[in-house]
Design an enzyme around this catalytic site. Structure first.
Site, PDB file in Angstrom:
ATOM      1  N   CYS A   1      -1.326   3.792  -6.558  1.00 44.69           N
ATOM      2  CA  CYS A   1      -2.222   2.846  -5.314  1.00 44.69           C
ATOM      3  C   CYS A   1      -2.400   1.534  -6.103  1.00 44.69           C
ATOM      4  O   CYS A   1      -2.509   1.546  -6.990  1.00 44.69           O
ATOM      5  CB  CYS A   1      -3.398   3.680  -5.293  1.00 44.69           C
ATOM      6  SG  CYS A   1      -4.757   2.769  -4.490  1.00 44.69           S
TER       7      CYS A   1
ATOM      8  N   CYS B   1       0.776  -1.162   0.007  1.00 39.10           N
ATOM      9  CA  CYS B   1      -0.098  -0.067  -0.080  1.00 39.10           C
ATOM     10  C   CYS B   1       0.882   1.190   0.095  1.00 39.10           C
ATOM     11  O   CYS B   1       1.630   1.342   0.877  1.00 39.10           O
ATOM     12  CB  CYS B   1      -0.977  -0.112   1.325  1.00 39.10           C
ATOM     13  SG  CYS B   1      -1.925   1.524   1.309  1.00 39.10           S
TER      14      CYS B   1
HETATM   15  N1  DGL Z   1      -4.201   0.551  -1.817  1.00 37.74           N
HETATM   16  C1  DGL Z   1      -3.778   1.731  -1.337  1.00 37.74           C
HETATM   17  C2  DGL Z   1      -2.585   2.434  -1.949  1.00 37.74           C
HETATM   18  O1  DGL Z   1      -1.676   1.899  -2.417  1.00 37.74           O
HETATM   19  C3  DGL Z   1      -4.747   2.855  -0.710  1.00 37.74           C
HETATM   20  C4  DGL Z   1      -6.127   2.632  -0.771  1.00 37.74           C
HETATM   21  C5  DGL Z   1      -6.806   3.556   0.155  1.00 37.74           C
HETATM   22  O2  DGL Z   1      -7.055   4.727   0.201  1.00 37.74           O
HETATM   23  O3  DGL Z   1      -7.324   2.790   1.287  1.00 37.74           O
HETATM   24  O4  DGL Z   1      -2.403   3.551  -1.754  1.00 37.74           O
END
Ligand code: DGL
Length: 263
Positions: free
Chosen positions: A184, A73
């Site tokens: 993301c 993430c």
């Molecule tokens: N999947 C996450 C990232 O790579 C963020 C998603 C969210 O905002 O919860 O930034």
């Protein structure tokens, strides 16, 4: 110790795009995945809240005997990876950040777009990344509120999603971007839709494969690579267990045991 599992987490199902890359590169590793779906979107939460979640995740994975940790993430990495590395100096920890360096090298138009969460784009870590690697290119950033929630719902192609995504991509194309960073881990699941929206010459760059390579490097350096038979992944979620189990085959083309993450 080399047969111990590796902990992987994200705010939700996005990190499954990274898990897939890890499974492909390191099929002998056992993986434990937590989707903190009860607390999405991280992108709209405070850094302090995300740091707290990161530290709970780390404690959970330590209790499970994980030999390494992957923050699948971008938003969790910018908020929490420094604290985790300070708290667990001997633990291989892999974080991720938008692929500014490869994008700056790849662009021919000199304009790079970044689709990411508000939290990632507002962070000091992202500003530092631009200072370091984007001095010779123009970078156009685009926060994408709402996308993560739709992907979490298993929506990868509805008209509403298409419209929302189009509104985020159009300004990047209008600014002359020929290279778009998917900053993301949820967004790689939108690649098929994105490819319909951008000219064929546009490159879409994400970081999942680079994270798997970095994990492999760290495991090799510490002599922690598993060598046995191919292994499976186990899943936890702080959200709805049956919804997560239904979403798995949609995003990962596999099923798996999903348990409730109670932290
Ligand atoms: N999947 C996450 C990232 O790579 C963020 C998603 C969210 O905002 O919860 O930034």
């Amino acid at each position: 110790m080399s047969e111990a599992p590796i902990g992987v987490f994200d705010s939700g199902v996005g990190g499954l795009s990274v898990l897939a890359e890890i499974q492909q590169r390191l099929p002998h590793e056992s993986l434990l995945y937590v989707g903190d779906c009860g607390h999405i979107p991280y992108g709209e939460k405070t850094p302090a809240f995300i740091r707290q979640r990161c530290s709970l995740m780390a404690r959970f994975f330590r209790e499970q005997g994980a030999k390494a940790l992957v923050l699948a993430c971008n938003t969790a990495t910018v908020a929490g990876v420094a604290d985790l590395r300070r708290d667990y100096p001997d633990w291989p920890i892999v974080g991720m950040e938008p692929a500014v360096k490869p994008a700056a090298a790849a662009t021919r138009s000199g304009v790079v777009g970044v689709l990411a969460t508000t939290g990632t784009l507002q962070s000091a870590k992202f500003a530092a990344l631009l200072d370091r690697f984007a001095t010779d290119v123009k970078v156009v950033t685009q926060p994408c509120p709402g996308l993560v929630e739709m992907i979490e719902n298993g929506d990868l192609r509805s008209n509403a999603l298409r419209q929302l995504l189009h509104g985020y991509v159009e300004p990047l194309l209008a600014a002359g971007c020929d290279t778009i960073i998917l900053g993301c881990t949820h967004y790689p699941f939108l690649k098929p839709l994105l490819l319909q929206m951008v000219p064929a010459s546009t490159s879409l760059i994400d970081t999942g494969a680079a994270v798997a390579r970095q994990l492999q490097r760290l495991l090799d350096e510490s002599g922690l690579r598993a060598r046995g038979a191919s292994r499976e992944a186990l899943f936890w979620t702080s959200g709805d267990v049956s919804h997560f189990a239904r979403t798995l085959p949609l995003l990962l083309q596999q099923t798996g045991s999903v348990q409730r993450f109670e932290y």
